[in-house]
Design an enzyme around this catalytic site. Sequence first.
Site, short mmCIF file in Angstrom:
data_model
loop_
_atom_site.label_atom_id
_atom_site.label_comp_id
_atom_site.label_asym_id
_atom_site.label_seq_id
_atom_site.Cartn_x
_atom_site.Cartn_y
_atom_site.Cartn_z
N LEU A 1 0.82 -1.22 0.00
CA LEU A 1 0.00 0.00 0.00
C LEU A 1 0.85 1.27 0.00
CD1 LEU A 1 -2.79 1.36 0.20
CD2 LEU A 1 -2.66 1.06 2.68
N THR B 1 1.83 7.43 2.89
CA THR B 1 1.57 7.91 4.25
C THR B 1 2.88 7.97 5.04
OG1 THR B 1 1.13 5.68 5.09
CG2 THR B 1 -0.75 6.93 4.25
N GLU C 1 5.96 -3.89 -4.94
CA GLU C 1 6.53 -3.37 -3.70
C GLU C 1 7.45 -2.19 -3.98
OE1 GLU C 1 6.91 -3.27 -0.55
OE2 GLU C 1 5.77 -4.93 0.30
N ASP C 2 7.63 -1.34 -2.95
CA ASP C 2 8.54 -0.21 -3.09
C ASP C 2 9.71 -0.28 -2.12
OD1 ASP C 2 6.96 0.40 -0.74
OD2 ASP C 2 7.73 2.44 -0.89
#
Length: 219
Positions: free
Chosen positions: A11, A18, A171-172
């Site tokens: 996410l 965030t 994914e990061d």
Amino acid sequence: MSRIQLVIFDLDGVITSTTNEHFKAWSLLFIKHFGIHLSSELESYTKGVSRLDSLHVLLEKSGIKLTDQTMIEKLANEKNLIYQELISEFDETNRFAGVMELLDYLKSKSVKIALGSASKNSSFLLKRINLANKFDYIVDPSGLKSKPDPAIFLDAMHQLKLNPDQCIGFEDAIAGVEAIKSAGILAIGIGNEKLANADYHFRSLKDIDYELLEKLIEG
């Protein structure tokens, strides 16, 4: 390679960001309880890991020895309340560019979509940015080992009764890519940082090569 049946997304850093809110919440917590201003350099240690793991790292890096588990859990819960307040104003404008296009494309290909985030706030956040209805399954990370352990990705795969060669993970973070690869799943890295273990890498979802993605999906 089998036809891809499932794409699992992280996410934070892939669909929305965030990171600032997470670290601001930690910073406010440490100022309140310890009178310590956290260095921005510590932010990277909290990326892609669980709340409790983040707290343990920040305590260690700040030279704070805290063994009272009740207090540790209290601090983690308080941080979460601060964080939830910070993200309560999130809406569709907080989605990253290219997210809707990719999710709609996957739906058009009859590919299931899952969220594999370490955050226990992921369902709340997806609702805030109006994407919850796009996901077929959202992993509950409670009781699962944190990335780079593959548990989160394995949970999504097993719940949808699929094999590793039928899945792709986005994914990061280095820990996230390691988790995907440990699960035996093809990994696509997202972000400016080159993720060495990723099978493919794009700067953002809006930079996805759809010709390549179609070839991967069709096997």
